[in-house]
Design an enzyme around this catalytic site. Sequence first.
Site, PDB file in Angstrom:
ATOM      1  N   GLU A 278      -3.507   8.624   8.519  1.00 10.39           N
ATOM      2  CA  GLU A 278      -2.050   8.584   8.739  1.00 10.39           C
ATOM      3  C   GLU A 278      -1.702   9.275  10.059  1.00 10.39           C
ATOM      4  OE1 GLU A 278       0.717   7.421   6.890  1.00 10.39           O
ATOM      5  OE2 GLU A 278      -0.603   6.316   5.543  1.00 10.39           O
TER       6      GLU A 278
ATOM      7  N   HIS B  80      -7.185   2.715   4.094  1.00 15.08           N
ATOM      8  CA  HIS B  80      -6.931   3.583   5.251  1.00 15.08           C
ATOM      9  C   HIS B  80      -8.197   3.791   6.096  1.00 15.08           C
ATOM     10  CE1 HIS B  80      -3.130   4.770   3.330  1.00 15.08           C
ATOM     11  NE2 HIS B  80      -2.838   5.484   4.400  1.00 15.08           N
TER      12      HIS B  80
ATOM     13  N   ASP C  81       0.882  -1.168   0.000  1.00 15.24           N
ATOM     14  CA  ASP C  81       0.000   0.000   0.000  1.00 15.24           C
ATOM     15  C   ASP C  81       0.922   1.220   0.000  1.00 15.24           C
ATOM     16  OD1 ASP C  81      -2.346   1.575   0.188  1.00 15.24           O
ATOM     17  OD2 ASP C  81      -2.089   1.772   2.345  1.00 15.24           O
ATOM     18  N   SER C  82       0.318   2.395  -0.149  1.00 18.79           N
ATOM     19  CA  SER C  82       1.117   3.614  -0.092  1.00 18.79           C
ATOM     20  C   SER C  82       1.618   3.873   1.334  1.00 18.79           C
ATOM     21  CB  SER C  82       0.268   4.798  -0.551  1.00 18.79           C
ATOM     22  OG  SER C  82      -0.914   4.857   0.229  1.00 18.79           O
TER      23      SER C  82
ATOM     24  N   CYS D 138      -4.396  -1.841  -1.632  1.00 17.03           N
ATOM     25  CA  CYS D 138      -4.614  -0.433  -1.927  1.00 17.03           C
ATOM     26  C   CYS D 138      -5.700  -0.369  -2.992  1.00 17.03           C
ATOM     27  CB  CYS D 138      -3.312   0.173  -2.446  1.00 17.03           C
ATOM     28  SG  CYS D 138      -3.520   1.846  -3.085  1.00 17.03           S
TER      29      CYS D 138
ATOM     30  N   CYS E  59     -11.184   2.375   0.628  1.00 15.82           N
ATOM     31  CA  CYS E  59      -9.776   2.755   0.783  1.00 15.82           C
ATOM     32  C   CYS E  59      -9.319   2.039   2.038  1.00 15.82           C
ATOM     33  CB  CYS E  59      -9.624   4.269   0.954  1.00 15.82           C
ATOM     34  SG  CYS E  59      -7.945   4.773   1.402  1.00 15.82           S
TER      35      CYS E  59
END
Length: 272
Positions: free
Chosen positions: A156, A190, A15-16, A78, A188
């Site tokens: 994040e 996240h 993932d990022s 992702c 997503c």
Amino acid sequence: MKERIAGRRPIGIFDSGVGGLTVLRALRRRLPGESFLYLGDTARLPYGTKSPGTVQRYALNAARHLVDHGVRLLVVACNTASSSALPELAAACPIPVVGVVEPGVRAALRLGASRIGVIGTEGTIRSGSYQSAIARLGEGVSVRAAACPLFVPLAEEGWGDHPVTDQVARHYLEPLLQWGAGALILGCTHYPLLRPSLERVAGPGVELVDSASAVAEAVARIPEAAAPSTSGSGAGEVYIHLTDASDHFLRVARMILDGPPRHLEVVHLGEG
Ligand code: DGL
């Protein structure tokens, strides 16, 4: 120093940033004793605001890094990369590749809602990947989608249960809630980290669908994922590679892995 990965070839995940850790958590529960190599492309986060061509290039770099490190199966944890680059990744990799979009859609459809809302990054929503998967797999189901660009930085930052996140969520979710969405796909990886705020804003009548456990089930069905013995060198280990040392990442990883990561390396991805 480069650390050798012990034992059987691990499952690769990328993932990022921290989002894919929500998928890693579900995979560890479903495949205990398995070892994983997680790549967080923290130097190039976020993916969600980049053009599809750039995301494809980043995703191919990430996949090549993991394949070069001997992973035997690749999980694209992702949604942005799954939406923009899955066919390219499958064509480029000599191992099975699993994305997150279709397992998430199937999990949402099982709930039986006739109106499904989807939230994701700008890249994911613009790609139409969820809209077309729902049209293909869910007869008579209508879908509305909303891009939520501020959610990735909030996740994040670790603000999953925070009044600022509540306020941002109200702004993004209001149109979907007013439309009458019965299920809301967290498109997503996240976003599950924002669950406390999202649940508060969505209210009890809306099911939040997190694709992580559906992805873990899809992975477990692939022969290459067949459960290894739960002992032996390397069993149950998580190796983390980051393209940039990131305190944010470590804070969330500590929470998700129930302790500090035992194997952590900062790496440079070859450009391709
Ligand atoms: N977690 C990723 C996703 O599922 C990417 C978020 C980002 O880097 O913008 O889309």
